[in-house]
Enzyme design. Structure first.
Site, PDB file in Angstrom:
ATOM      1  N   TRP A 138      10.990  76.460   4.584  1.00 32.94           N
ATOM      2  CA  TRP A 138      10.892  77.628   5.454  1.00 32.94           C
ATOM      3  C   TRP A 138      10.304  78.783   4.660  1.00 32.94           C
ATOM      4  CZ3 TRP A 138      15.246  81.552   6.071  1.00 32.94           C
ATOM      5  CH2 TRP A 138      14.940  82.497   7.080  1.00 32.94           C
ATOM      6  N   ASP A 220      21.013  75.020   4.618  1.00 31.66           N
ATOM      7  CA  ASP A 220      20.537  75.913   5.677  1.00 31.66           C
ATOM      8  C   ASP A 220      20.639  75.131   6.986  1.00 31.66           C
ATOM      9  OD1 ASP A 220      19.424  77.830   7.246  1.00 31.66           O
ATOM     10  OD2 ASP A 220      17.595  78.076   6.082  1.00 31.66           O
ATOM     11  N   LYS A 257      18.754  79.188  17.595  1.00 30.44           N
ATOM     12  CA  LYS A 257      18.107  78.085  18.285  1.00 30.44           C
ATOM     13  C   LYS A 257      19.048  77.385  19.261  1.00 30.44           C
ATOM     14  CE  LYS A 257      14.397  78.642  15.666  1.00 30.44           C
ATOM     15  NZ  LYS A 257      14.855  79.620  14.692  1.00 30.44           N
TER      16      LYS A 257
END
Length: 412
Positions: A138, A220, A257
């Site tokens: 990311w 993460d 999300k």
């Protein structure tokens, strides 16, 4: 009196380019083409290309608004809402009654805030010689760790030729180049940006290496339930690490999300320690940093998330929302793959089907990506990563045709 300076005190600063995701949005907005598509940022869209407010979130909003809590605008504690971070912890770790006193949990400003808070704490407490990120990772991971002064190093992850996980070289690098106390950032599921995850056996090997080399795992977790549609399946890797004897770790958690709460910035940081005494010390230091950075996290989004997580009927409805989102993403993967196969687009596109979650690393070169933008008006990142939810029945044929033209153009 001294002379008035004629130039800004900041005139010697270097120019920092705009983040690639936001630069892509600007380029897309400026394109006058009547038909254009953007597959950049990781935001879920429905079948019509519109933002989707989860039905369970709508119900949670009604519940929260009807209560009319007079304290709804009051400050939270520095650690945030205890009801929220406790429910979030249980969702991620499962019921860990024997270890619960050894886990420090605090509410954070979404996944970015959790990563940042964890990085700041670990940089001060562990003083790692480096943090190890997957190559690629990311985009914000390197930025976050650089800001706390920790050297960023990379372990192999994506095999561009085979378009799959470069597991052998990943393990070789971790075995031979890491140092005890180094932090390794791991994506709990639905790896961003590649969409390629280790198998369960590979996860076990990674855990072995972390213990053998004395590495500190930092998970993460941005896509639990959003990747496979199964909350427990998507948490398997973290729970395996957490279940190992004497394994300490950190985990950043986001509800952007899986609840569609992007703008509410709902997240949590969890740190699993070896003992309740260690946890007490860790909590004090984490809260000191939290106090200095944001004082208290925001309330409303956490209240909505807590309502969904703790209301049995609403929670079951949320599971259906998760399955709907994950199923539509899988359908769009298949649709894009099938269109490319039908067009006879050169190359093997099977990796689009085997990848998981919101993103796909297509394997397109930067030159092919540029062709997509300039000729096809399809906007994706230079890495070739696409956000699969941006595809829908109305644009998937168009996108596939644009990819086909870019590949056949001989651009490498």
């Amino acid at each position: 009196m001294g002379s008035i300076p004629t130039e800004s005190l900041f005139s010697e600063l270097s120019d920092i380019p705009l983040d690639s995701h936001y630069a892509l949005k600007e380029e897309f907005s400026a394109d006058p083409a009547p038909k254009k598509v953007i597959l950049g940022s990781g935001i879920y869209r429905d079948g019509n290309g519109m933002p989707w407010v989860l039905p369970t979130v709508k119900e949670a909003e009604d519940i929260v608004d009807n209560i009319g809590d007079p304290g709804r605008y009051d400050y939270l504690q520095i650690a945030g809402s205890a009801a929220f971070y406790t429910a979030a912890r249980d969702l991620l770790f499962g019921r860990v009654d024997t270890k619960v006193e050894s886990i420090v949990s605090v509410q954070a400003v979404s996944g970015t805030g959790a990563n940042s808070l964890g990085a700041r704490f670990l940089s001060e407490s562990l003083k790692p010689s480096a943090v190890w990120l997957s190559n690629p990772s990311w985009v914000n991971h390197a930025n976050i760790w650089s800001l706390v002064g920790v050297e960023v190093k990379y372990y192999p992850y994506w095999d561009a030729e085979k378009r799959l996980l470069d597991f052998e070289n990943m393990i070789k690098t971790l075995e031979s180049h890491t140092k005890p106390g180094d932090v390794i950032v791991l994506h709990g599921c639905a790896h961003n940006p590649t969409g390629v995850d280790p198998t369960k056996d590979q996860w076990k090997t990674i855990a072995d290496v972390c213990q053998r080399r004395g590495l500190f795992p930092f998970f993460d977790n941005a896509y639990q339930g959003f990747a496979s549609g199964d909350l427990d399946e998507d948490a398997w890797a973290l729970r395996h690490f957490a279940g190992r004897e004497n394994m300490e770790l950190a985990a950043a958690q986001s509800f952007s999300k899986n609840m569609g709460l992007y703008g509410e910035r709902v997240g949590a940081l969890h740190i699993l320690t070896a003992s309740p005494d260690a946890a007490s010390k860790v909590k004090g230091h984490v809260l000191r940093i939290q106090r200095g950075q944001v004082s208290q996290p925001p309330r409303r989004g956490a209240t909505l998330a807590t309502t969904i997580l703790t209301n049995g009927k609403l929670f079951q409805k949320w599971l259906l929302d998760l399955r709907e989102m994950s199923s539509r993403i899988k359908d769009m993967r298949k649709a894009l793959h099938d269109e490319l196969v039908a067009l006879g687009t050169p190359g093997d596109w099977g990796h689009i089907l085997t990848q998981i979650g919101m993103f796909s690393y297509t394997g397109l070169s930067p030159a092919q990506v540029e062709h997509l933008r300039s000729e096809g008006h399809v906007y994706i990142l230079a890495s070739g990563r696409i956000s699969v939810p941006g595809l829908n029945p109305g644009n998937v044929k168009y996108v596939a045709a644009a990819i086909d033209k870019a590949v056949r153009g001989g651009l490498a």
